[in-house]
Design an enzyme around this catalytic site. Structure first.
Site, PDB file in Angstrom:
ATOM      1  N   ASP A 109       0.856  -1.178   0.000  1.00  0.00           N
ATOM      2  CA  ASP A 109       0.000   0.000   0.000  1.00  0.00           C
ATOM      3  C   ASP A 109       0.897   1.234   0.000  1.00  0.00           C
ATOM      4  O   ASP A 109       2.097   1.155   0.301  1.00  0.00           O
ATOM      5  CB  ASP A 109      -0.905  -0.038   1.229  1.00  0.00           C
ATOM      6  CG  ASP A 109      -1.953   1.054   1.230  1.00  0.00           C
ATOM      7  OD1 ASP A 109      -2.222   1.639   0.153  1.00  0.00           O
ATOM      8  OD2 ASP A 109      -2.505   1.339   2.308  1.00  0.00           O
ATOM      9  N   LEU A 110       0.325   2.379  -0.325  1.00  0.00           N
ATOM     10  CA  LEU A 110       1.122   3.601  -0.448  1.00  0.00           C
ATOM     11  C   LEU A 110       0.979   4.495   0.791  1.00  0.00           C
ATOM     12  O   LEU A 110       1.888   4.596   1.609  1.00  0.00           O
ATOM     13  CB  LEU A 110       0.714   4.348  -1.714  1.00  0.00           C
ATOM     14  CG  LEU A 110       1.552   5.552  -2.141  1.00  0.00           C
ATOM     15  CD1 LEU A 110       3.031   5.215  -2.233  1.00  0.00           C
ATOM     16  CD2 LEU A 110       1.040   6.081  -3.481  1.00  0.00           C
ATOM     17  N   ASP A 111      -0.170   5.130   0.962  1.00  0.00           N
ATOM     18  CA  ASP A 111      -0.360   6.047   2.082  1.00  0.00           C
ATOM     19  C   ASP A 111      -0.408   5.295   3.406  1.00  0.00           C
ATOM     20  O   ASP A 111      -1.156   4.334   3.558  1.00  0.00           O
ATOM     21  CB  ASP A 111      -1.652   6.842   1.893  1.00  0.00           C
ATOM     22  CG  ASP A 111      -1.585   7.752   0.688  1.00  0.00           C
ATOM     23  OD1 ASP A 111      -0.937   8.805   0.773  1.00  0.00           O
ATOM     24  OD2 ASP A 111      -2.173   7.386  -0.361  1.00  0.00           O
ATOM     25  N   ASP A 146      -2.070  -0.696   5.900  1.00  0.00           N
ATOM     26  CA  ASP A 146      -2.391  -0.103   7.198  1.00  0.00           C
ATOM     27  C   ASP A 146      -3.879   0.061   7.453  1.00  0.00           C
ATOM     28  O   ASP A 146      -4.288   0.279   8.588  1.00  0.00           O
ATOM     29  CB  ASP A 146      -1.735   1.276   7.313  1.00  0.00           C
ATOM     30  CG  ASP A 146      -2.371   2.302   6.374  1.00  0.00           C
ATOM     31  OD1 ASP A 146      -2.599   1.953   5.197  1.00  0.00           O
ATOM     32  OD2 ASP A 146      -2.636   3.437   6.821  1.00  0.00           O
TER      33      ASP A 146
END
Length: 254
Positions: free
Chosen positions: A27-29, A203
């Site tokens: 995932d990124l953010d 997250d």
């Protein structure tokens, strides 16, 4: 805490660094980049780009960013270091060879964007993100509107058939038919991921589908952030811990 099997799990340990033929889905953010007050406040980072570049080479291309952001935003933030990527919660997917797979936007997304725009116009700090395939309502800077925002989004989802995707201080109404788990599974059926061991690192609640898919396919999930009920098997504290862990994988001899 329930584990992937539904049993009560102990506090989650850190994931191992030595992984046999790992296929990483990141995932990124909140995972590769810190959470920011607004979506456009996140930008490229020299260390992140370096780690992703070396990691992709070390794993022979078995690295993909799997995010709620669009592919364009993924490329901007990752500085083009991710060849394979999935955007808008699985609705966009770019294979490692550069070929694209994308769902057709549901026409009702335009209605959701208009309704979110009207809602935000009367509430300072609320932002609307139009991704064509989905509409996002961000209220990180106006947390007091969370209840109203959820009522609006749930009502629109029921009326339009759009899929409601809650996130960290954001509610998204998206074209139905895909999620991060579906994207991971699709990647795992193709080169260079095929035959690898899937590891999903995320997250948010949007990442639980990815954790479940990774576990189902013989791998595991890594939760980033505070302990909570999750299908992930391991946990890391935050973005710096993720980059340290990925850096370690990139340095392990092939």
């Amino acid at each position: 805490m329930p584990s992937a099997s539904g049993a009560i799990a102990p506090r989650l340990p850190k994931p191992p660094v030595a992984l046999r033929k790992a296929a990483l889905f990141l995932d990124l953010d909140g995972v590769l980049a810190p959470l920011a007050p607004t979506p456009d406040a996140v930008g490229p980072d020299v260390r992140r780009t370096d780690v992703l570049t070396r990691l992709t080479e070390r794993l022979q291309g078995r690295v993909a960013i799997v995010s709620g952001r669009t592919l364009r935003e993924i490329d901007r933030i990752s500085d083009g270091a991710a060849r394979a990527a999935s955007g808008v919660h699985g609705l966009q997917r770019r294979r490692e060879d550069g070929s694209l797979v994308q769902r057709t936007p549901d026409p009702a997304v335009r209605r959701a964007v208009a309704a979110f725009d009207a809602f935000a116009a009367a509430r300072p700090g609320v932002l609307v993100e139009d991704k064509e395939l989905s509409a996002g309502l961000h209220y990180r800077q106006a947390p007091d509107v969370s209840g109203e925002a959820l009522i609006l989004a749930a009502s629109l989802a029921e009326e339009t058939g759009l899929a409601l995707q809650p996130g960290a201080m954001v509610l998204e109404l998206k074209t139905p038919g895909a999620d991060k788990g579906a994207a991971l599974s699709a990647f795992m059926a193709e080169a260079p991921f095929q035959g690898g061991v899937p590891v999903m690192v995320g997250d948010d609640l949007t990442d639980e589908h990815g954790f479940e898919a990774a576990e189902r396919l013989g791998g595991f999930g890594v939760l980033v952030g505070p302990e909570r009920a999750t299908a992930a098997r391991y946990r890391l504290e935050g973005v710096n811990a993720v980059l340290d862990w990925l850096d370690g994988i990139a340095e392990v001899p092939a």
